[in-house]
Write a protein that holds these residues in place. Sequence first.
Motif, mmCIF file in Angstrom:
data_model
loop_
_atom_site.group_PDB
_atom_site.id
_atom_site.type_symbol
_atom_site.label_atom_id
_atom_site.label_comp_id
_atom_site.label_asym_id
_atom_site.label_seq_id
_atom_site.Cartn_x
_atom_site.Cartn_y
_atom_site.Cartn_z
ATOM 1 N N LYS A 143 16.594 0.988 -21.917
ATOM 2 C CA LYS A 143 17.058 0.806 -23.056
ATOM 3 C C LYS A 143 18.544 1.272 -22.774
ATOM 4 N N GLY A 144 18.761 2.376 -22.324
ATOM 5 C CA GLY A 144 20.071 2.393 -22.537
ATOM 6 C C GLY A 144 21.356 2.628 -22.027
ATOM 7 N N THR A 145 20.472 1.355 -20.759
ATOM 8 C CA THR A 145 22.130 0.831 -20.591
ATOM 9 C C THR A 145 21.985 -0.584 -20.551
ATOM 10 N N GLY A 146 20.876 -1.069 -21.208
ATOM 11 C CA GLY A 146 20.892 -2.436 -21.798
ATOM 12 C C GLY A 146 20.687 -3.476 -19.980
ATOM 13 N N LYS A 147 20.611 -3.139 -18.912
ATOM 14 C CA LYS A 147 20.727 -3.629 -17.482
ATOM 15 C C LYS A 147 19.168 -3.557 -17.110
ATOM 16 N N LYS A 148 18.982 -4.556 -16.478
ATOM 17 C CA LYS A 148 17.800 -4.986 -16.201
ATOM 18 C C LYS A 148 17.422 -4.184 -14.828
ATOM 19 N N VAL A 149 15.936 -4.005 -14.215
ATOM 20 C CA VAL A 149 15.972 -3.426 -13.079
ATOM 21 C C VAL A 149 14.883 -4.217 -12.240
ATOM 22 N N PRO A 150 15.249 -4.883 -11.221
ATOM 23 C CA PRO A 150 14.648 -5.345 -10.772
ATOM 24 C C PRO A 150 13.260 -5.423 -10.494
ATOM 25 N N GLY A 151 12.185 -6.461 -10.645
ATOM 26 C CA GLY A 151 10.752 -6.233 -10.451
ATOM 27 C C GLY A 151 10.390 -7.585 -9.588
ATOM 28 N N ILE A 152 10.108 -7.594 -8.468
ATOM 29 C CA ILE A 152 9.489 -8.230 -7.975
ATOM 30 C C ILE A 152 7.915 -8.189 -7.890
ATOM 31 N N VAL A 153 7.298 -8.767 -7.710
ATOM 32 C CA VAL A 153 5.952 -8.184 -7.169
ATOM 33 C C VAL A 153 5.223 -9.011 -6.224
ATOM 34 N N PHE A 154 4.271 -8.610 -5.097
ATOM 35 C CA PHE A 154 3.293 -8.745 -4.083
ATOM 36 C C PHE A 154 2.300 -8.153 -4.517
ATOM 37 N N ALA A 155 1.231 -8.328 -4.995
ATOM 38 C CA ALA A 155 0.110 -7.840 -5.255
ATOM 39 C C ALA A 155 -1.326 -8.715 -4.757
ATOM 40 N N ARG A 156 -2.111 -7.519 -3.604
ATOM 41 C CA ARG A 156 -2.423 -8.175 -3.285
ATOM 42 C C ARG A 156 -4.118 -6.944 -3.468
ATOM 43 N N GLY A 157 -3.906 -6.109 -4.255
ATOM 44 C CA GLY A 157 -4.569 -5.050 -4.556
ATOM 45 C C GLY A 157 -5.368 -3.971 -3.889
ATOM 46 N N PRO A 158 -6.056 -3.245 -4.392
ATOM 47 C CA PRO A 158 -6.289 -1.875 -2.909
ATOM 48 C C PRO A 158 -7.124 -2.486 -1.548
ATOM 49 N N ALA A 159 -7.737 -1.747 -1.149
ATOM 50 C CA ALA A 159 -8.674 -1.503 -0.118
ATOM 51 C C ALA A 159 -8.915 -0.411 0.898
ATOM 52 N N VAL A 160 -10.166 -0.822 1.502
ATOM 53 C CA VAL A 160 -10.647 0.748 1.616
ATOM 54 C C VAL A 160 -10.626 0.452 3.257
ATOM 55 N N THR A 161 -9.949 1.599 4.162
ATOM 56 C CA THR A 161 -10.059 1.701 5.867
ATOM 57 C C THR A 161 -10.549 2.235 6.447
ATOM 58 N N VAL A 162 -11.997 1.881 7.610
ATOM 59 C CA VAL A 162 -12.735 3.094 8.493
ATOM 60 C C VAL A 162 -11.364 2.727 9.888
ATOM 61 N N LEU A 163 -11.531 4.126 10.399
ATOM 62 C CA LEU A 163 -11.262 4.546 11.253
ATOM 63 C C LEU A 163 -12.304 5.447 12.094
ATOM 64 N N ILE A 164 -12.810 4.449 13.208
ATOM 65 C CA ILE A 164 -14.350 4.616 13.842
ATOM 66 C C ILE A 164 -13.764 5.010 15.098
ATOM 67 N N LEU A 165 -14.584 6.166 15.092
ATOM 68 C CA LEU A 165 -14.382 7.082 17.005
ATOM 69 C C LEU A 165 -15.956 7.004 16.836
ATOM 70 N N LEU A 166 -15.640 6.846 18.927
ATOM 71 C CA LEU A 166 -17.198 7.332 19.474
ATOM 72 C C LEU A 166 -17.236 7.651 20.510
ATOM 73 N N GLU A 167 -17.749 8.919 20.659
ATOM 74 C CA GLU A 167 -17.609 9.574 21.146
ATOM 75 C C GLU A 167 -18.615 9.065 22.871
ATOM 76 N N SER A 168 -18.174 9.403 24.192
ATOM 77 C CA SER A 168 -19.328 9.000 24.675
ATOM 78 C C SER A 168 -18.795 9.769 26.600
ATOM 79 N N GLU A 169 -20.117 10.790 26.768
ATOM 80 C CA GLU A 169 -19.855 11.406 27.398
ATOM 81 C C GLU A 169 -18.414 12.536 27.848
ATOM 82 N N GLY A 170 -18.285 12.841 26.681
ATOM 83 C CA GLY A 170 -17.033 13.797 26.691
ATOM 84 C C GLY A 170 -15.461 13.127 26.601
ATOM 85 N N THR A 171 -15.438 12.091 26.133
ATOM 86 C CA THR A 171 -14.295 11.249 25.646
ATOM 87 C C THR A 171 -14.088 10.161 24.542
#
Length: 289
Positions: A143-171
């Motif tokens: 509104k102050g300058t009247g200029k357009k702010v760049p706005g290109i959107v690629f939407a894919r939304g939220p997700a959940v990520t799981v880091l899986i660690l398995l311990e076996s014989e000390g490793t």
Amino acid sequence: MWTEIGKSMTHLLRSPMPLSAFALPKRLVVSFPLAQLLHRHTTPKPFCSRMSATPSTSLTHSISLPTQLGQPVQVLAAPGLSDSEFRAAIESSLFRQWLKNLECENGILANGYMTLTQVLIQGVDMFGKRIGFLKFKADIIDKGTGKKVPGIVFARGPAVTVLILLESEGTTYAVLTEQVEEEIGIRLKLEDMVDLTAFLDPSTGFKVFPSPGGCDEELGLFLYRGRVDKNIITQLEGKETGCVKHGELIKVRVVPYEKLWHTTPDAKALMAIAIYEMAKKEGLLPQQS
């Protein structure tokens, strides 16, 4: 494919490259308490809308935002976009969440200095009856300058990520998959998982952004730790699963955790490693049973 998560998780969903942090799409049928976590930041803010179209004009849609009363936003369909795709886009959770983010406390429209005037829906990729990816262009005016702010959107939304660690014989080993989706044969109980993003400052919204400025994707990072016999590690290494007739070929790899940080290019895995290591250093992780 949409997967149901109960008290155990055996299905690990799609990723374009090898990773130890398995990404689960946001749009899941889940049971409490994970459902509450997944939806804690996604309740869309109400807005009024109206759609119209004639044979001689392109599809249009009018939206009234709470922060812009009296200044409706025009939503247009790009040439070639069908009526059903256009309707699916403007009614999708991806689009509604984007509008909500614009008006949140830290959103670009929150202080009244900017105005959203028009949105052009350019592309819609459907996953069955649901939108998987949405691309659109937004006209936001300073509104102050009247200029357009760049706005290109690629939407894919939220997700959940799981880091899986398995311990076996000390490793400790990290389990990685290549290609698409399928189960690895390990029951992952929700009560055994640690929410890594819960250790972040509240100002972050308890989430991370893999590509800020390029994509709206946000991740909740979880940790699963378990102990298994050595024969389980041997069986997982090189295991191939999936439905051949559906073009699914999934190869499972097992990598010593200490080597994971410099052998994977996957950002989700690297972010999970960073938060996991800092939380461990500061004694924030619960004791492993």
